[in-house]
Design a protein around this motif. Structure first.
Motif, PDB file in Angstrom:
ATOM      1  N   SER A 161       0.701  -1.385   0.009  1.00  0.00           N
ATOM      2  CA  SER A 161       0.047  -0.005   0.111  1.00  0.00           C
ATOM      3  C   SER A 161       0.768   1.204   0.011  1.00  0.00           C
ATOM      4  CB  SER A 161      -1.052   0.068   1.175  1.00  0.00           C
ATOM      5  OG  SER A 161      -1.656  -1.167   1.368  1.00  0.00           O
ATOM      6  N   LEU A 171      -4.497   3.325   3.226  1.00  0.00           N
ATOM      7  CA  LEU A 171      -4.156   2.862   4.541  1.00  0.00           C
ATOM      8  C   LEU A 171      -3.125   1.927   4.602  1.00  0.00           C
ATOM      9  CD1 LEU A 171      -4.731   2.809   7.724  1.00  0.00           C
ATOM     10  CD2 LEU A 171      -5.820   0.750   7.504  1.00  0.00           C
ATOM     11  N   THR A 213      -4.569  -4.301   4.433  1.00  0.00           N
ATOM     12  CA  THR A 213      -5.279  -4.124   3.375  1.00  0.00           C
ATOM     13  C   THR A 213      -6.075  -5.257   3.008  1.00  0.00           C
ATOM     14  OG1 THR A 213      -3.664  -2.781   2.270  1.00  0.00           O
ATOM     15  CG2 THR A 213      -5.461  -3.577   0.972  1.00  0.00           C
ATOM     16  N   ASP A 268      -3.674  -2.254  -5.671  1.00  0.00           N
ATOM     17  CA  ASP A 268      -3.067  -2.911  -4.545  1.00  0.00           C
ATOM     18  C   ASP A 268      -4.114  -3.716  -3.737  1.00  0.00           C
ATOM     19  OD1 ASP A 268      -1.908  -3.013  -1.944  1.00  0.00           O
ATOM     20  OD2 ASP A 268      -2.978  -1.345  -1.099  1.00  0.00           O
TER      21      ASP A 268
HETATM   22 MG   LIG Z   1      -1.847  -3.004   2.499  1.00  0.00          MG
END
Ligand SMILES: [Mg+2]
Ligand SMILES: Nc1nc2c(ncn2[C@@H]2O[C@H](COP(=O)(O)OP(=O)(O)OP(=O)(O)O)[C@@H](O)[C@H]2O)c(=O)[nH]1
Length: 444
Positions: A235, A247, A255, A275
């Protein structure tokens, strides 16, 4: 200690079913971790796996009170660890006021039941713990459905032990009638019905995603997916590359839901960068199954960026774990760019040199400081370029639909409207070449 475990998130399950599940989720705050050292595993492997289990337990909000390892030739069918060892650990657990025992491998439903009798407290395994964390972190409707599905599938064969708790509860209040096998069967049936319902809802989500994806494909930007072990910095990298604010934190599984952002390369080529959820060793198969829809972004990608925390002592094992999940979802033959992240945290180059020998094309970066990012962008451009063919195309002026289409799916580099036909130099993705076959003059 952070917050104690919260119960499974079963948003829409009927109240009765919810009660059933809740009884299995009594407070988990003080935990005892148990691993076994088999012939096939070195002591160091067991240690590292337990360290990771510790991190998982802490991520879930528990406090680690004790740890125990047993050396053995093979796990015992009835109790996983030896029954004598189990008694010994149980005594230790009681003396230390432990409320949950967490085993580092997946236990069978029978093992769980037997161990519960010996320890007289809640028994969890690595799978249940990972499901717990995912349950705590799921935010979107799709994520919640996927987790609930995996949790219920995990719970279904283990329902009997929850039943015994509930049965006692019901007996005491007398509010819910029906004792015994028939009630258990009814509960199982309810669970199965719920699982089916979730499956059909998930199918709808998948269809929606497919529509979105089809729309995206029309826009014809190549898709790159960031994959890697949990906490590798995926991320952080997405944020560094696209200036977004997803985040990123020093926790496992920060995530869960995929995020896609546009990345504009220095060559002016647009790329969609996704992501997604991180992988981990011994990732429960049910979870991979449940996350298939989410991971579809990975399967569809033109390029994978495999992010590795190069400063982690287990970097190499983590690469292997990621590769085996990629194989499980059918994405092992994708063109992959290895990205060695957290270069700023390296002290000594031993591990780096060894891994660079194995992956000579890896790009070293620090998503945190920005070191190496420009190299990475250049490399992404190089990897994606062969995806498009650079051609000269001539279209009669009257065929405006073809000209519009060319601009929609291709990257027009130059144009000239003089003469009887309009001339274009354009990069076209291979799967659109057929549409323009009649107009292609030559490679530009
Ligand atoms: Mg992440
Ligand atoms: N020192 C250093 N820390 C980094 C770097 N990249 C990421 N981190 C830190 O590593 C931690 C994990 O980063 P994330 O970006 O959340 O990792 P992730 O791979 O997305 O993790 P999950 O979503 O949990 O799978 C955070 O505390 C980041 O600040 C880096 O290049 N150097």
């Amino acid at each position: 200690m952070k917050s104690p475990f919260r119960p499974f998130l079963l948003s829409s399950v009927s109240r009765k079913l919810k009660a059933l599940v809740l009884t299995s989720n009594t407070r988990t705050a003080r935990v005892f971790l148990v691993g076994i050292e088999l012939k096939s595993r070195t002591a160091a492997n067991v240690r590292e796996s337990l360290d990771e289990l510790e991190e998982l337990a802490e991520t879930a909000g528990a406090q680690i009170i004790c740890e125990g390892i047993q050396k053995m030739a093979a796990p015992i069918a009835a109790t996983y660890i030896g029954p004598g060892k189990a008694q010994e650990f149980a005594t230790q657990a009681r003396a230390n006021d432990v409320d949950t025992i967490i085993f580092d491998d997946e236990l069978s439903p029978a093992q769980t039941r037997n161990l519960e009798k010996i320890f007289a407290c809640k028994i969890m395994d690595r799978t249940a713990l990972i499901l717990e964390i995912f349950g705590q972190r799921a935010r979107t409707r799709e994520g919640k459905l996927q987790i609930e599905h995996a949790q219920l599938k995990y719970l279904l064969p283990r329902l009997t032990r929850y039943w015994s708790h509930l049965s006692r509860q019901r007996g005491s209040t007398g509010s819910i009638g029906g004792e015994g096998e028939s009630q258990l069967e009814a509960d199982r049936r309810k669970l199965s019905e719920r699982i089916e319902k979730i499956e059909s809802e998930l199918e709808k989500v998948v269809r929606q995603r497919e529509t979105q994806r089809a729309g995206r494909q029309r826009s014809e930007w190549p898709l790159a997916s960031i994959v890697g072990y949990t906490n590798a910095g995926k991320s952080t990298l997405l944020n560094a590359l696209t200036g977004s604010a997803v985040l990123a934190e020093d926790k496992l599984f920060a995530t869960l839901d995929p995020t896609t952002r546009r990345l504009r390369l220095p060559t002016n080529q647009n790329v969609l960068l996704t992501d997604t959820v991180g992988f981990i060793k011994k990732l429960p198969h049910g979870l991979v199954e449940a996350f298939k829809a989410t991971l579809e972004e990975v399967v569809q990608a033109d390029l994978l960026l495999h992010v590795v925390d190069i400063s982690h002592p287990q970097a190499e094992e983590q690469i292997q774990a990621v590769n085996s999940v990629l194989a499980e979802i059918g994405a092992s033959n994708k063109s992959t760019l290895m990205v060695f992240n957290k270069m700023d945290r390296l002290n000594g180059n031993g591990a780096l040199n060894r891994l660079q020998e194995k992956f000579p094309h890896a790009v070293g970066i620090s998503a945190m400081t920005g070191e190496g990012i420009s190299n990475l962008l250049a490399e992404i451009g190089t990897q994606l370029r062969p995806k498009r063919e650079f051609l000269e195309v001539r279209v009669p002026h009257g065929e405006s639909a073809v000209i519009a289409r060319l601009h929609a799916v291709g990257e027009v580099v130059s144009r000239s409207y003089r003469g009887t036909k309009a001339k274009f130099k354009v990069r076209i993705p291979p799967h659109h070449l057929d549409e323009f076959a009649a107009y292609i003059v030559r490679a530009a």
